[in-house]
Design an enzyme around this catalytic site. Structure first.
Site, PDB file in Angstrom:
ATOM      1  N   LYS A  13       0.832  -1.216   0.000  1.00 23.62           N
ATOM      2  CA  LYS A  13       0.000   0.000   0.000  1.00 23.62           C
ATOM      3  C   LYS A  13       0.858   1.254   0.000  1.00 23.62           C
ATOM      4  O   LYS A  13       0.620   2.179  -0.765  1.00 23.62           O
ATOM      5  CB  LYS A  13      -0.912   0.052   1.241  1.00 23.62           C
ATOM      6  CG  LYS A  13      -1.851  -1.103   1.408  1.00 23.62           C
ATOM      7  CD  LYS A  13      -2.787  -0.893   2.597  1.00 23.62           C
ATOM      8  CE  LYS A  13      -2.104  -0.797   3.936  1.00 23.62           C
ATOM      9  NZ  LYS A  13      -1.449  -2.037   4.413  1.00 23.62           N
ATOM     10  N   ARG A  88      -9.030   1.052   9.285  1.00 22.95           N
ATOM     11  CA  ARG A  88      -8.600  -0.319   9.580  1.00 22.95           C
ATOM     12  C   ARG A  88      -9.783  -1.151  10.085  1.00 22.95           C
ATOM     13  O   ARG A  88      -9.681  -2.346  10.211  1.00 22.95           O
ATOM     14  CB  ARG A  88      -7.566  -0.343  10.706  1.00 22.95           C
ATOM     15  CG  ARG A  88      -6.163   0.055  10.369  1.00 22.95           C
ATOM     16  CD  ARG A  88      -5.388  -1.083   9.754  1.00 22.95           C
ATOM     17  NE  ARG A  88      -4.045  -1.316  10.214  1.00 22.95           N
ATOM     18  CZ  ARG A  88      -2.963  -0.636   9.830  1.00 22.95           C
ATOM     19  NH1 ARG A  88      -3.059   0.356   8.993  1.00 22.95           N
ATOM     20  NH2 ARG A  88      -1.777  -0.967  10.269  1.00 22.95           N
ATOM     21  N   ARG A 127      12.105  -5.641   4.490  1.00 25.87           N
ATOM     22  CA  ARG A 127      11.899  -4.189   4.386  1.00 25.87           C
ATOM     23  C   ARG A 127      12.856  -3.400   5.281  1.00 25.87           C
ATOM     24  O   ARG A 127      13.111  -3.775   6.419  1.00 25.87           O
ATOM     25  CB  ARG A 127      10.446  -3.861   4.780  1.00 25.87           C
ATOM     26  CG  ARG A 127      10.153  -2.367   4.824  1.00 25.87           C
ATOM     27  CD  ARG A 127       8.713  -2.083   4.669  1.00 25.87           C
ATOM     28  NE  ARG A 127       7.925  -2.398   5.862  1.00 25.87           N
ATOM     29  CZ  ARG A 127       6.621  -2.201   5.935  1.00 25.87           C
ATOM     30  NH1 ARG A 127       5.962  -1.712   4.899  1.00 25.87           N
ATOM     31  NH2 ARG A 127       5.951  -2.509   7.025  1.00 25.87           N
ATOM     32  N   ARG A 160      12.088  -1.732  10.806  1.00 19.25           N
ATOM     33  CA  ARG A 160      11.076  -1.224  11.727  1.00 19.25           C
ATOM     34  C   ARG A 160      10.894  -2.197  12.871  1.00 19.25           C
ATOM     35  O   ARG A 160      10.902  -3.401  12.670  1.00 19.25           O
ATOM     36  CB  ARG A 160       9.734  -1.063  10.987  1.00 19.25           C
ATOM     37  CG  ARG A 160       9.565   0.278  10.370  1.00 19.25           C
ATOM     38  CD  ARG A 160       8.371   0.335   9.470  1.00 19.25           C
ATOM     39  NE  ARG A 160       7.132  -0.214  10.055  1.00 19.25           N
ATOM     40  CZ  ARG A 160       5.950  -0.162   9.445  1.00 19.25           C
ATOM     41  NH1 ARG A 160       5.847   0.387   8.252  1.00 19.25           N
ATOM     42  NH2 ARG A 160       4.884  -0.667  10.011  1.00 19.25           N
ATOM     43  N   ARG A 171       0.424  -8.536  13.740  1.00 18.59           N
ATOM     44  CA  ARG A 171      -0.206  -7.523  12.878  1.00 18.59           C
ATOM     45  C   ARG A 171      -1.113  -8.188  11.851  1.00 18.59           C
ATOM     46  O   ARG A 171      -2.193  -7.688  11.547  1.00 18.59           O
ATOM     47  CB  ARG A 171       0.876  -6.694  12.175  1.00 18.59           C
ATOM     48  CG  ARG A 171       1.562  -5.718  13.119  1.00 18.59           C
ATOM     49  CD  ARG A 171       2.835  -5.193  12.533  1.00 18.59           C
ATOM     50  NE  ARG A 171       2.629  -4.349  11.383  1.00 18.59           N
ATOM     51  CZ  ARG A 171       3.564  -4.120  10.459  1.00 18.59           C
ATOM     52  NH1 ARG A 171       4.740  -4.694  10.541  1.00 18.59           N
ATOM     53  NH2 ARG A 171       3.313  -3.310   9.454  1.00 18.59           N
TER      54      ARG A 171
HETATM   55  P1  AMP Z   1       1.293   0.499   9.195  1.00 22.59           P
HETATM   56  O1  AMP Z   1       2.526   1.261   8.839  1.00 22.59           O
HETATM   57  O2  AMP Z   1       0.081   0.935   8.436  1.00 22.59           O
HETATM   58  O3  AMP Z   1       1.493  -0.999   9.148  1.00 22.59           O
HETATM   59  O4  AMP Z   1       0.973   0.864  10.730  1.00 22.59           O
HETATM   60  C1  AMP Z   1       1.891   0.586  11.758  1.00 22.59           C
HETATM   61  C2  AMP Z   1       1.149   0.558  13.104  1.00 22.59           C
HETATM   62  O5  AMP Z   1       0.539   1.861  13.339  1.00 22.59           O
HETATM   63  C3  AMP Z   1      -0.001  -0.434  13.196  1.00 22.59           C
HETATM   64  O6  AMP Z   1       0.434  -1.742  13.548  1.00 22.59           O
HETATM   65  C4  AMP Z   1      -0.869   0.212  14.286  1.00 22.59           C
HETATM   66  O7  AMP Z   1      -0.302   0.008  15.563  1.00 22.59           O
HETATM   67  C5  AMP Z   1      -0.749   1.697  13.963  1.00 22.59           C
HETATM   68  N1  AMP Z   1      -1.799   2.138  13.011  1.00 22.59           N
HETATM   69  C6  AMP Z   1      -1.620   2.567  11.723  1.00 22.59           C
HETATM   70  N2  AMP Z   1      -2.802   2.886  11.152  1.00 22.59           N
HETATM   71  C7  AMP Z   1      -3.749   2.649  12.107  1.00 22.59           C
HETATM   72  C8  AMP Z   1      -5.153   2.765  12.138  1.00 22.59           C
HETATM   73  N3  AMP Z   1      -5.860   3.173  11.062  1.00 22.59           N
HETATM   74  N4  AMP Z   1      -5.802   2.448  13.288  1.00 22.59           N
HETATM   75  C9  AMP Z   1      -5.127   2.036  14.373  1.00 22.59           C
HETATM   76  N5  AMP Z   1      -3.796   1.878  14.408  1.00 22.59           N
HETATM   77  C10 AMP Z   1      -3.098   2.180  13.296  1.00 22.59           C
END
Ligand code: AMP
Length: 218
Positions: A13, A88, A127, A160, A171
């Site tokens: 994404k 989400r 990554r 990360r 996740r």
């Molecule tokens: P991502 O980079 O999108 O994988 O997000 C990394 C982390 O940020 C996730 O595992 C969540 O802890 C938090 N996060 C990102 N977007 C959301 C969201 N829309 N709602 C809740 N937590 C989020």
């Protein structure tokens, strides 16, 4: 175009959102990036979010929704955007709809990047991100010119915290639980398109460009 990209972590994404925003001039809104920035800066929001992110859990809906709505509210109303990592779950989707309705705008399309588990694990474990500017790399697929160093700003490339294997599994579990309802929500709304997230960046962009031709957008 006001677009939502859905897909598990590792579906591509973020990479695709960067390509689309460059190509079409849309604003890329990534909740993960906004939250990581807040964590790095040590703001109140960051300190709160860190507790959840470390474990691969979702940050509470009210915090994340406020953040996104704030960004969208500050955009000119004609400006297109790509939402990456938000919504989400259904609660966030409804929150977003209410906020957009107040602004007199709507989501034009929701794209689900359906991705196989093997591809996800391989992408996430390889990554690397730049500590300074946040640019994404992959040890095999998108390696930097010089090992461990960002091509764009010379910053250090790191893994990360939440791309470590145990957290990846959590996740993916969290994503799987939430995503079904979200997909059926957008299916009902007639907005959902599904594309393979297993495709490489270029092929995926081509597939998406075909879909965009079907929709009139700004
Ligand atoms: P991502 O980079 O999108 O994988 O997000 C990394 C982390 O940020 C996730 O595992 C969540 O802890 C938090 N996060 C990102 N977007 C959301 C969201 N829309 N709602 C809740 N937590 C989020």
């Amino acid at each position: 175009m006001r677009l939502i990209l859905l897909g598990p972590p590792g579906a591509g994404k973020g990479t695709q959102a960067v390509v689309l925003s460059k190509e079409f001039g849309w604003v890329h809104i990534s909740t993960g990036d906004i939250l990581r920035e807040a964590v790095d800066k040590g703001t109140n929001l960051g300190l709160e979010a860190k507790k959840y992110m470390k474990k691969g859990e979702l940050v509470p809906d009210n915090i994340v929704s406020r953040m996104v709505v704030d960004r969208i509210t500050h955009l000119p109303s004609s400006k297109g955007f790509v939402l990456d990592g938000y919504p989400r779950n259904e609660a966030q989707a409804l929150n977003l709809e209410n906020a957009l309705a107040k602004l007199g705008i709507k989501i034009d399309m929701v794209i689900y990047l359906k991705t196989s588990p093997e591809v996800i694990i391989s992408r996430l474990s390889g990554r690397r991100v730049c500590k300074k500017c946040g640019a994404n790399y992959h040890m095999r697929n998108i390696p930097p010119k010089k090992e461990g160093m960002c091509d764009k700003c010379g910053g250090e490339l790191i893994q990360r915290e939440d791309d470590k294997e145990q957290t990846i599994r959590n996740r993916l579990r969290v994503y799987g639980e939430q995503t079904k309802k979200l997909l059926s929500h957008y299916e009902k709304e007639g907005l959902l398109k599904t594309v393979s997230g297993d495709l490489d960046v270029h092929r995926l962009f081509q597939e998406l460009s075909v879909l965009f031709k079907e929709v009139r957008f700004t």
